[in-house]
Structure formats: C-alpha cells, structure tokens
Design a protein around this motif. Sequence first.
Motif, PDB file in Angstrom:
ATOM      1  N   UNK A 130       0.836  -1.203   0.000  1.00 17.45           N
ATOM      2  CA  UNK A 130       0.000   0.000   0.000  1.00 17.45           C
ATOM      3  C   UNK A 130       0.871   1.254   0.000  1.00 17.45           C
ATOM      4  N   UNK A 131       1.910   1.260   0.815  1.00 18.73           N
ATOM      5  CA  UNK A 131       2.836   2.385   0.877  1.00 18.73           C
ATOM      6  C   UNK A 131       3.572   2.553  -0.453  1.00 18.73           C
ATOM      7  N   UNK A 132       3.998   1.432  -1.031  1.00 23.63           N
ATOM      8  CA  UNK A 132       4.729   1.468  -2.297  1.00 23.63           C
ATOM      9  C   UNK A 132       3.819   1.940  -3.432  1.00 23.63           C
ATOM     10  N   UNK A 133       2.575   1.455  -3.455  1.00 20.02           N
ATOM     11  CA  UNK A 133       1.636   1.841  -4.512  1.00 20.02           C
ATOM     12  C   UNK A 133       1.364   3.343  -4.502  1.00 20.02           C
ATOM     13  N   UNK A 135      -5.305  -2.714  -3.330  1.00 11.61           N
ATOM     14  CA  UNK A 135      -4.470  -2.469  -4.519  1.00 11.61           C
ATOM     15  C   UNK A 135      -4.373  -3.681  -5.437  1.00 11.61           C
ATOM     16  N   UNK A 136      -5.242  -4.672  -5.262  1.00  8.43           N
ATOM     17  CA  UNK A 136      -5.138  -5.894  -6.057  1.00  8.43           C
ATOM     18  C   UNK A 136      -5.240  -5.636  -7.564  1.00  8.43           C
ATOM     19  N   UNK A 137      -6.179  -4.817  -8.050  1.00  5.78           N
ATOM     20  CA  UNK A 137      -6.229  -4.576  -9.507  1.00  5.78           C
ATOM     21  C   UNK A 137      -4.916  -4.046 -10.062  1.00  5.78           C
ATOM     22  N   UNK A 138      -4.256  -3.173  -9.315  1.00  8.81           N
ATOM     23  CA  UNK A 138      -3.002  -2.632  -9.822  1.00  8.81           C
ATOM     24  C   UNK A 138      -1.893  -3.690  -9.815  1.00  8.81           C
ATOM     25  N   UNK A 139      -1.862  -4.518  -8.799  1.00  7.36           N
ATOM     26  CA  UNK A 139      -0.839  -5.557  -8.691  1.00  7.36           C
ATOM     27  C   UNK A 139      -0.992  -6.605  -9.792  1.00  7.36           C
ATOM     28  N   UNK A 140      -2.225  -6.825 -10.232  1.00  3.51           N
ATOM     29  CA  UNK A 140      -2.484  -7.796 -11.306  1.00  3.51           C
ATOM     30  C   UNK A 140      -2.319  -7.196 -12.697  1.00  3.51           C
ATOM     31  N   UNK A 141      -2.353  -5.874 -12.789  1.00  6.23           N
ATOM     32  CA  UNK A 141      -2.333  -5.200 -14.089  1.00  6.23           C
ATOM     33  C   UNK A 141      -1.153  -5.560 -14.993  1.00  6.23           C
ATOM     34  N   UNK A 189      -3.034 -10.032   0.664  1.00  7.29           N
ATOM     35  CA  UNK A 189      -2.634  -8.750   1.258  1.00  7.29           C
ATOM     36  C   UNK A 189      -2.967  -7.595   0.307  1.00  7.29           C
ATOM     37  N   UNK A 190      -2.714  -7.793  -0.982  1.00  8.79           N
ATOM     38  CA  UNK A 190      -3.046  -6.750  -1.955  1.00  8.79           C
ATOM     39  C   UNK A 190      -4.542  -6.470  -1.969  1.00  8.79           C
ATOM     40  N   UNK A 191      -5.353  -7.520  -1.832  1.00  7.02           N
ATOM     41  CA  UNK A 191      -6.798  -7.356  -1.741  1.00  7.02           C
ATOM     42  C   UNK A 191      -7.167  -6.573  -0.470  1.00  7.02           C
ATOM     43  N   UNK A 192      -6.579  -6.954   0.638  1.00 10.31           N
ATOM     44  CA  UNK A 192      -6.876  -6.299   1.913  1.00 10.31           C
ATOM     45  C   UNK A 192      -6.455  -4.833   1.905  1.00 10.31           C
ATOM     46  N   UNK A 193      -5.387  -4.519   1.150  1.00 11.10           N
ATOM     47  CA  UNK A 193      -4.881  -3.152   1.096  1.00 11.10           C
ATOM     48  C   UNK A 193      -5.530  -2.329  -0.024  1.00 11.10           C
TER      49      UNK A 193
END
Length: 414
Positions: A262-265, A399-405, A393-397
Amino acid sequence: MCQGINPQEHSQNQSAPRGMRYHIALVGRRNAGKSSLLNMIAGQQISIVSDIKGTTTDAVAKAYELQPLGPVTFYDTAGIDDDGELGAMRVKATRKVLFRSDMALLVVDEQGLYPSDIALVNEIRQMRMPILVVFNKADICTPKAENIAFCQQQSLPFIVVSATTGLATKMLKQQIIDLAPAEYKQEPLLAGDLYQSGDVILCVVPIDMAAPKGRLILPQVQILREALDRSAIAMVVKETELEKALSVVTPKLVVSDAQVIKQVAALVPASIPLTTFSTLFARFKGDLTTLAVGAEALDQLQDGDKVLIAEACSHNVQEDDIGRVKLPRWINSYTGKQLEFIVTSCHDFPDDLEQYALVIHCGACMFNRNEMLRRIHECQRRCVPITNYGVAISKLQGVLPRVLAPFNSSPQQY
C-alpha cells in the motif's frame, strides 16, 4: 561425487532450491527393487538394499543432475504393500511423497503386476502425473506377456531394466526426460516476460523482524538472479528509500514485498507497472487466476468461519509473523468478523478441507509447482476458495487490480 556429474554440475545440483527441482518418486511393492534402481540411476550406493521386505521405511531423497531437466530429486519410498500398523504409516508416508512429486516410476519385479500396482496406476493417472512402468530384474526373468499387453492397451510407457547388471540405464534416463512436460525443459519465468534486456527492475525489500539476518529470502533472490541472467539492471531498496530511488531512475517494473504494497503503490506512478513477489510466485508456482478469484472470498467471510493458513516450510515464528500474526490481524480488521485461524506447515495439508471458508497459502517457494497445483486443484474439487499471502494482502490493502495489471498484457496471462 555422483558418477557422470562434473564438479560444477554437482555443486549447482546441490545448491538448487528444492522448489525448483523436478521430483520423481520410485513406487511399488516391497522388494521390487526400488532401492537398487535408485542406486543404478545415481551410480552410487544411496539406499540400503536387502532381500528382507520392508528395508526402506522413510523415503530416501537423492538430488541428481538430469539434463535437460536440470536438478531433479529421486525419492525411494516404502512398499505400497507394507502391512501391520507401522506398515500402514509407511504407506501413508509414501502417498504423501507421491502427492508432491512430478513423476512416478512404478517398479515391478519378476512377479509382475499385482492388483495393488494397477490400483496405484489408476490413482497416479487421476493425479495427472506422468508414470513410467519399470519392469526390473531382467537378469532373472522377462516381463509377463499379459503385463506388456496391459501397458500397451492402457498406453502406459514402460521399460525393461536390470538394476543388478545396469541394463538399460541410459534408456531409462532418456524415457524419464521424454516423459517430463515441455515446461520443465524450458527456462522458467518469474518476471522475465515483463521487461527487456537493459531495463531497470526495482525491488522493494523491507527489513523487519521476520527478515533473515544477513540475507534475502528465496523469492527475492530468484527475482534478482533472473534479472541478472536476462541482462537487466536490478536495484534493491527498502521502502524508506523508494521515493529517492524513483527520483533517480524510472524502472520498467517495480516488485514489492506484499507487506508494504500500500505504501509502495502510493509512491510509484501509475504509469510504472507494479506487482509483488508473492504475486509473481502465485503465477510461477500455481494458478494466478484462481488465486486472484480466491482473494475475493475475503468479502464473503462470516462470524465463526475457519480460515486455513498453509505454510510450505517450518520456521522460527517471530513476534510479528506474517502468516500467524499479521494476516489474521489484517483480515479481522478488514472483515470485522470473528474468525478462527488454523495453521499448517510443510507437507501437512488437511483432508477435511470442507470445514474451511478460505485457504490462504504462502508463496510456496519451497514447493515444486505440481505440489502447489495439486493443492489448488484439491481446493477447487472441494469448492473451497484458495489464495496466497501476497494476493490476499493486496486485496486487503485495496491495490489488487493494480498488482495484477502487469499480467494483462503479458505473454504469460494470469
């Protein structure tokens, strides 16, 4: 030193990560010659050989270099016909080894195929695993005609060998290589399809209590090594130095530890592809599509639901352990529900999966891909959603759509 292996190959073989090796299980009845066959393949005395049934109790592992497969591990297992209470435990252990293997060699002696052998063939086929029937002891007999006919009718590959004389050793190794899926003969990709030679890859690695002293964890090492092998420019920073690093370079790809995603995104511009080490391993070791869908089950959890935290290795549990402490805390905060978390480690995976509302697996860096895929398939068969640490964790934070992009336009679709 193994016969036929030069010192450099031997060193590479011994240092290859366990999860990167192709696992081959030698199975069959007691005294079929499994131990002798392993000794023949390795060219040295690995397993104890005896005329007494049941000499092999616990599985014996032998690392070996078998090009073009590269590093492989052979497992000599206890006989599937072992009897008694202790024998039943040995057979159960054999099946556990089989479950995490990539290929099975069914070793048959001069007595031919028994009903138990044929049942095992069917079981292995249901696991979608390559199987090779090895008719051993050709020095004292020839395989029964009906056994050869059975293999031909069932399209079962087979070979006739003698572990005593070494007959057909080279042919056996070649058949193992030929039966291995094509993907195992190719260079595996973690993130290598997401950048080109000369591109800058920026890895964000936090150093916290769980970080091993003086070294990086295996997924981080493998991402960096792949970048070096592909002539990319690999950089590593802590999350606290990320903003400064981005002011100096514009990376082609940023790979972050999921715990600080989340911080990195928030710091990485939307124009720069961003993912996590765990997401890359979800694709590399399993099925990213299934694990991404499984993360959506976090929205459906209810009070009293059980969540399985599955670890691929045993480790010294830290005060802020990711799987046992942080994930449950984040999930409780996200859902607002009263949940029960159960943890399993290494090769222990529950038979009663139906009791769980969700399975959250680690990155499986210590597993081979087939073992992880079988766990995913077993969860699918039981209609239990499964995801992994990083994806969850990406889902919980948020940011999952961006991590999968990054994978939407990748040759290796998730």
